[in-house]
Enzyme design. Structure first.
Site, mmCIF file in Angstrom:
data_model
loop_
_atom_site.group_PDB
_atom_site.id
_atom_site.type_symbol
_atom_site.label_atom_id
_atom_site.label_comp_id
_atom_site.label_asym_id
_atom_site.label_seq_id
_atom_site.Cartn_x
_atom_site.Cartn_y
_atom_site.Cartn_z
ATOM 1 N N ASP A 301 0.843 -1.195 0.000
ATOM 2 C CA ASP A 301 0.000 0.000 0.000
ATOM 3 C C ASP A 301 0.872 1.236 0.000
ATOM 4 O O ASP A 301 1.183 1.774 1.053
ATOM 5 C CB ASP A 301 -0.934 -0.026 1.210
ATOM 6 N N GLU A 335 -2.708 10.074 -1.100
ATOM 7 C CA GLU A 335 -3.960 9.315 -1.137
ATOM 8 C C GLU A 335 -4.473 9.061 0.267
ATOM 9 O O GLU A 335 -5.672 9.108 0.529
ATOM 10 C CB GLU A 335 -3.746 7.973 -1.864
ATOM 11 N N ASP A 363 -4.459 -0.246 -6.179
ATOM 12 C CA ASP A 363 -4.302 0.134 -4.768
ATOM 13 C C ASP A 363 -4.956 -0.893 -3.850
ATOM 14 O O ASP A 363 -5.580 -0.545 -2.856
ATOM 15 C CB ASP A 363 -4.862 1.542 -4.528
ATOM 16 N N HIS A 438 -1.710 -0.705 6.405
ATOM 17 C CA HIS A 438 -1.512 0.392 7.364
ATOM 18 C C HIS A 438 -0.792 -0.056 8.638
ATOM 19 O O HIS A 438 -1.044 0.490 9.711
ATOM 20 C CB HIS A 438 -2.852 1.037 7.743
#
Lengths: 498, 498
Positions: A301, A335, A363, A438
């Protein structure tokens, strides 16, 4: 991040771009795509799978730069790296395009259970969150699972720390990850809790698998002052607090965050092109986002999305394949917490959007590609896109079975939707993406070199065909029957036959 | 931990316990175990699976106490919790048995890549390691995979930080986790590197799956001063350093550890019994270790082992099942970094070891039980044990297929081997144990309540039968043929038929 009022107006107006214009060229029938592009598609796939520079690029970005949050020196370094890398690969029109982007820093942060016993909670503050006072904030924990439970417990929230303990289900082939449904409290939770007088907000990390792994991500940003600190705790810690509450205990937590928003700073999207041979002003955008969270390496990511796009045109260039239209790599900035790179692109290129014949974003991680999603503001054209993509994706058969689906394309390209740009999202096998998403664990070892090469090949084949075929991907079927013969003749002179 | 010279002498002498004495009672044939214990085994399993107190005990230990390293206040709290819990369950002879155990503290610690760029390395110092000077130590990284590579690179290690980058293979049904083979550098690596002039030693975390998860564990302890700091870094960080070195870069790392050994302090094994009805002086030990690393909750390692043993006799007691011999729960202290609890037990109970008819340890996590391993100092008796355990384990069929294997039993009970005590280890499905082992992620949510209940049932059934059956588990087959009839008569009056 929720866009602020001022920016909303700018965006709303820029999205009133010129309406979609009907294709000025003929387009191939189903059999034409198959017959005209099968050979070149196979050639691209074979060449890509045999050798390509994607892994080396991933090392440059992930190991050489590392994580790169919006507004950070690392993201500036990533921009320099991307410019140098695309120039070195011989691409055309390589340049940065300035965009103002938010700078937010995490600073020191921790969370601790202080009652009924002392224990560290593993956490990551939410991006764009406000910080706590120097000594942190302390409150008893009120746990809710959803909006109904929130409403019921609203009277107990004054001075408390609210935990949204909404678990992500296990990924399934049928339902996928349910990310959109599960993530909602990360965005809106802190504001909801603030309105009830809570002193801080915790959310359960958005993942179905954890090794005490906190997952960050943006929370909604408000400039009206009614903000409380928001952080994600691990599923393990959320489960423990839940067990304690279920057992009748009253856990108390202290949260300390030095998080701070520093305002807007200059950043840049990065552009590089394989210019079209016949209609270079018509553009197929292929893209990923260059920014990443400030943990891990932003490998899946979205380092992989950036590299797949970059390497796709490098593969085509090495094979001497120049399509009729331009393939433009766009590496979006910001983003993750604002989409301000894409917003700026839509403003700067608004006169050109009618000539964007497609905008593709990758993505969802760089796993085994399984197809592409198509999205169009006009549902008839979206259906036409899906049909045509089914034909194109059939040529990726050497990689594996592929499917065209209608739906979400990507957060960045999505901003071109109301301008009538045909949008596509690279779909990949998604069973493990949200294990890493994340987190500190989004690192290069999680990327399989073969998967990465397949993503490059997918992006190269699809973008080449869309950029080269006479018609547009979103042409309505009614417009075409009489043109099939001339189309075929036209395509025979296409550059990939040289 | 390698035991120090002084302790080695004590242990060596205490291991010269009285030799194994031949069984003084007859023992059942294969068909006798089946016919005599099938009904009671099924009753124990059914009752356990229907309801038991193991999960509540796990909450008390994992959530209520948390992690509990040797010499810590938390381990003292765990001892108090275990005593109170076993007394509350009505067990007999509940008491602590003092043992001197090492106190080592981690303190503040971190590792950072400082060249070619700055990046945090996720790490955990190795238990019993020495610390660094206040400012940490800095050195270029020399990476080796095994002993051969170490020897070849030995000349480059002066002033360097040596990384042992020996990957754990993926778990397979056939080979298991290969822990013993992979973990060796955690123990011996720092000393090896110190002898070549290195300033610190890093080891790749011993796991095949990681979400940037460092795995601690004990390193060999030396009192001769030739020690350098040792830490485990994540597989992700080890992979990154390896990629950098492979690409010709020269990574430099700074390691900071405030680790400190404080000497020996008082601790305790915890004992509780279900006293035997006929030969209470004969003992079946069932056990886990109460200490855990100072991260996570020590849920699988080894809270589950402790709770399975504790709950096993609670189930038997609730069912009114009192075997002929005593079942003794022993919760060992300090398994992780010294095994000083078990060492003390062997000293304190040395006159009693000949009457230990079995010692069972569960220390491989509380997953689905799949059988038990048997270990005996005398290989013929070990084979006899395996045969008899095959019969006993067949009665666990309502849980699932079980297998008796010859081999490793457990680190604590293993110290009774040279005294001729028949040893057993609870085997479980081990595919994920080393994902959590010695990490922040060894938390209660990783334990499946059904698996836990099955482990309780397994421990209850096996210990009950071994404690009740007339013969010993390790009786040699040659000694028995004539006794089969009397055995049967004897068993008919066994308490479980009341």
């Amino acid at each position: 991040m929720r866009i602020t009022a001022a920016f909303s107006i700018v965006i709303a107006s820029c999205l009133l771009a010129p309406p979609h214009v009907a294709a000025d060229v003929t387009k191939p029938s189903r059999s034409t795509i198959e017959s005209q592009y099968r050979e070149v598609a196979t050639r691209i796939i074979d060449a890509t799978m045999q050798q390509n520079g994607a892994w080396k690029k991933m090392e440059g970005l992930c190991d050489g730069v590392g994580h790169r949050i919006s507004g950070s020196p690392e993201l500036d370094k990533a921009v320099e790296w991307a410019l140098a890398t695309m120039r070195s690969d011989g691409h055309e029109n390589v340049h940065p395009e300035k965009a103002m982007i938010p700078k937010w820093t995490r600073g020191d942060e921790w969370a601790k259970l202080v009652e009924p016993r002392i224990s560290d909670l593993h956490m990551l503050g939410l991006g764009m969150s406000v910080g706590t006072p120097t000594g942190g904030v302390t409150g008893r924990v009120v746990i809710v699972q959803d909006e109904d439970a929130f409403d019921k417990a609203a009277g107990q929230m004054r001075g408390a720390i609210v935990l949204f303990n909404n678990p992500m289900p296990q990924w399934t082939h049928e339902k996928g990850a349910c990310y959109g449904h599960t993530v909602r409290f990360r965005g809106k939770g802190p504001r909801m809790a603030a309105e009830k007088g809570a002193v801080a907000c915790l959310v359960r990390s958005v993942t179905a698998r954890s090794l005490r792994s906190p997952h960050t991500g943006a929370t909604h940003f408000h400039e009206d002052g009614l903000s409380i600190p928001g952080a994600a705790i691990t599923t393990e810690d959320a489960d423990m607090l839940q067990r304690m509450v279920d057992a009748g205990e009253a856990p108390v937590v202290t949260l300390k965050m030095d998080a701070r928003y520093h305002g807007m700073v200059p950043g840049a999207n990065v552009i590089g092109e394989l210019r079209g041979s016949e209609r270079p002003d018509e553009v197929v955008v292929i893209s990923g986002h260059l920014d990443a969270w400030d943990v891990g390496q932003g490998a899946h990511d979205d380092g992989g999305g950036c590299v797949a796009a970059m390497e796709a045109i490098s593969v085509l260039r090495r094979l001497g394949l120049r399509p009729r239209r331009t393939i433009r790599v766009v590496l979006w900035t910001n983003e993750e917490n604002g989409v301000f790179g894409a917003k700026q692109y839509v403003i700067d290129h608004k006169d050109e959007l009618a000539k964007h014949v497609a905008a593709i974003e990758s993505d969802s991680g760089t796993f085994t590609p399984v197809g592409m999603s198509v999205q169009h503001d006009d549902k008839s054209r979206q259906a036409a896109m899906a049909n045509r993509m089914t034909e194109i994706l059939a040529l990726l058969e050497p990689i594996g079975p592929m499917k065209a689906t209608e739906g979400w394309s990507g957060a960045d390209v999505g901003l071109m939707r109301s301008a009538g740009v045909p949008l596509l999202g690279q779909n990949v096998h998604g069973a493990t993406y949200f294990d890493y998403h994340h987190t500190h664990a989004d690192t290069l070892d999680k990327v399989d070199p073969k998967d990465l090469s397949q993503c490059v090949a997918s992006m190269a084949v699809v973008s080449y065909i869309i950029a080269d075929m006479p018609g547009r991907l979103d042409d309505l079927p009614e417009l075409t029957p009489t043109n099939i013969h001339s189309t075929r003749g036209d395509i025979k002179s296409a550059p990939h036959h040289r």
